[in-house]
Design a protein around this motif. Structure first.
Motif, PDB file in Angstrom:
ATOM      1  N   TYR A  29    -134.629 -83.864 -73.095  1.00 46.34           N
ATOM      2  CA  TYR A  29    -133.616 -82.935 -72.533  1.00 46.34           C
ATOM      3  C   TYR A  29    -132.701 -83.001 -73.096  1.00 46.34           C
ATOM      4  O   TYR A  29    -131.943 -83.769 -73.548  1.00 46.34           O
ATOM      5  N   PHE A  30    -132.500 -81.085 -73.677  1.00 44.20           N
ATOM      6  CA  PHE A  30    -131.110 -81.942 -74.679  1.00 44.20           C
ATOM      7  C   PHE A  30    -130.366 -79.788 -74.376  1.00 44.20           C
ATOM      8  O   PHE A  30    -130.390 -79.707 -73.501  1.00 44.20           O
ATOM      9  N   MET A  31    -128.766 -80.820 -74.286  1.00 44.30           N
ATOM     10  CA  MET A  31    -127.755 -79.873 -74.559  1.00 44.30           C
ATOM     11  C   MET A  31    -126.857 -79.707 -74.949  1.00 44.30           C
ATOM     12  O   MET A  31    -125.821 -80.490 -74.968  1.00 44.30           O
ATOM     13  N   ASP A  32    -126.464 -78.617 -75.119  1.00 41.67           N
ATOM     14  CA  ASP A  32    -124.983 -78.578 -76.359  1.00 41.67           C
ATOM     15  C   ASP A  32    -125.294 -79.404 -77.272  1.00 41.67           C
ATOM     16  O   ASP A  32    -124.158 -80.199 -77.730  1.00 41.67           O
ATOM     17  N   TYR A  33    -126.530 -79.470 -78.317  1.00 38.49           N
ATOM     18  CA  TYR A  33    -126.410 -80.337 -79.468  1.00 38.49           C
ATOM     19  C   TYR A  33    -126.536 -82.016 -79.088  1.00 38.49           C
ATOM     20  O   TYR A  33    -126.074 -82.528 -80.693  1.00 38.49           O
ATOM     21  N   ASP A  34    -126.892 -82.016 -77.730  1.00 40.23           N
ATOM     22  CA  ASP A  34    -126.820 -83.807 -77.333  1.00 40.23           C
ATOM     23  C   ASP A  34    -128.216 -83.605 -76.806  1.00 40.23           C
ATOM     24  O   ASP A  34    -127.951 -82.595 -76.011  1.00 40.23           O
ATOM     25  N   ALA A  36    -129.304 -84.319 -72.795  1.00 37.03           N
ATOM     26  CA  ALA A  36    -128.744 -84.204 -72.087  1.00 37.03           C
ATOM     27  C   ALA A  36    -128.738 -85.717 -70.405  1.00 37.03           C
ATOM     28  O   ALA A  36    -129.187 -85.732 -70.888  1.00 37.03           O
ATOM     29  N   ASP A  37    -127.060 -85.190 -69.859  1.00 34.46           N
ATOM     30  CA  ASP A  37    -127.641 -86.458 -68.913  1.00 34.46           C
ATOM     31  C   ASP A  37    -128.919 -86.217 -67.806  1.00 34.46           C
ATOM     32  O   ASP A  37    -129.446 -84.914 -67.302  1.00 34.46           O
ATOM     33  N   TYR A  38    -128.930 -87.113 -67.909  1.00 37.23           N
ATOM     34  CA  TYR A  38    -130.658 -87.522 -66.074  1.00 37.23           C
ATOM     35  C   TYR A  38    -129.347 -86.970 -65.199  1.00 37.23           C
ATOM     36  O   TYR A  38    -128.579 -87.564 -64.582  1.00 37.23           O
ATOM     37  N   ILE A  39    -129.915 -85.922 -64.488  1.00 35.19           N
ATOM     38  CA  ILE A  39    -130.148 -85.598 -63.151  1.00 35.19           C
ATOM     39  C   ILE A  39    -130.696 -85.793 -61.921  1.00 35.19           C
ATOM     40  O   ILE A  39    -131.836 -84.786 -62.081  1.00 35.19           O
ATOM     41  N   PRO A  40    -130.204 -86.809 -61.414  1.00 37.22           N
ATOM     42  CA  PRO A  40    -130.991 -87.035 -59.987  1.00 37.22           C
ATOM     43  C   PRO A  40    -131.785 -86.552 -59.226  1.00 37.22           C
ATOM     44  O   PRO A  40    -131.577 -85.230 -59.155  1.00 37.22           O
ATOM     45  N   GLU A  41    -132.778 -85.909 -58.770  1.00 43.65           N
ATOM     46  CA  GLU A  41    -133.529 -85.364 -57.842  1.00 43.65           C
ATOM     47  C   GLU A  41    -132.748 -85.606 -56.699  1.00 43.65           C
ATOM     48  O   GLU A  41    -131.586 -85.989 -56.098  1.00 43.65           O
ATOM     49  N   GLY A  42    -132.173 -84.262 -55.590  1.00 46.47           N
ATOM     50  CA  GLY A  42    -131.569 -83.750 -54.611  1.00 46.47           C
ATOM     51  C   GLY A  42    -130.027 -83.660 -54.952  1.00 46.47           C
ATOM     52  O   GLY A  42    -129.386 -83.514 -54.120  1.00 46.47           O
ATOM     53  N   SER A  43    -129.511 -83.775 -56.427  1.00 49.98           N
ATOM     54  CA  SER A  43    -128.617 -83.497 -56.644  1.00 49.98           C
ATOM     55  C   SER A  43    -127.871 -82.517 -56.901  1.00 49.98           C
ATOM     56  O   SER A  43    -128.805 -81.529 -57.385  1.00 49.98           O
ATOM     57  N   SER A  44    -126.451 -82.451 -57.893  1.00 45.98           N
ATOM     58  CA  SER A  44    -125.951 -80.624 -58.064  1.00 45.98           C
ATOM     59  C   SER A  44    -125.660 -80.907 -59.463  1.00 45.98           C
ATOM     60  O   SER A  44    -124.664 -82.241 -59.601  1.00 45.98           O
ATOM     61  N   HIS A  45    -125.674 -80.103 -59.897  1.00 48.38           N
ATOM     62  CA  HIS A  45    -124.466 -80.626 -61.142  1.00 48.38           C
ATOM     63  C   HIS A  45    -124.284 -78.528 -61.116  1.00 48.38           C
ATOM     64  O   HIS A  45    -124.561 -77.582 -61.598  1.00 48.38           O
ATOM     65  N   LYS A  46    -122.531 -78.508 -61.785  1.00 46.12           N
ATOM     66  CA  LYS A  46    -122.102 -77.383 -61.980  1.00 46.12           C
ATOM     67  C   LYS A  46    -122.683 -76.022 -60.801  1.00 46.12           C
ATOM     68  O   LYS A  46    -122.882 -74.981 -61.552  1.00 46.12           O
ATOM     69  N   GLY A  47    -123.026 -76.637 -59.877  1.00 44.09           N
ATOM     70  CA  GLY A  47    -123.025 -75.702 -58.561  1.00 44.09           C
ATOM     71  C   GLY A  47    -124.908 -75.674 -58.829  1.00 44.09           C
ATOM     72  O   GLY A  47    -124.877 -74.420 -57.058  1.00 44.09           O
ATOM     73  N   ILE A  48    -125.660 -75.990 -59.229  1.00 44.67           N
ATOM     74  CA  ILE A  48    -126.464 -75.755 -59.595  1.00 44.67           C
ATOM     75  C   ILE A  48    -127.027 -76.819 -58.755  1.00 44.67           C
ATOM     76  O   ILE A  48    -127.028 -78.436 -58.689  1.00 44.67           O
ATOM     77  N   LYS A  49    -128.408 -76.322 -57.232  1.00 47.51           N
ATOM     78  CA  LYS A  49    -129.095 -77.308 -56.623  1.00 47.51           C
ATOM     79  C   LYS A  49    -130.471 -78.019 -56.843  1.00 47.51           C
ATOM     80  O   LYS A  49    -131.032 -76.751 -57.007  1.00 47.51           O
TER      81      LYS A  49
END
Length: 51
Positions: A29-34, A36-49
């Protein structure tokens, strides 16, 4: 979240289709021209669960 211009939106597609950095890789996956970091299941990122 700011909107991107058509050129900015297309840039990630062009980069991901031609970048030697991605040679032999898939399912990325890509985000802002790079890459994207891997987000493990069950974690939150920038307020998104994530489930």
């Amino acid at each position: 979240m700011e909107c991107k211009t058509a050129e900015q939106g297309a840039a990630i597609s062009i980069w991901s289709a031609t970048s030697p950095q991605l040679e032999g890789k898939g399912g990325i996956y890509f985000m802002d021209y790079d890459i994207a970091d891997y987000i493990p299941e069950g974690s939150s990122h920038k307020g998104i669960k994530y489930p």
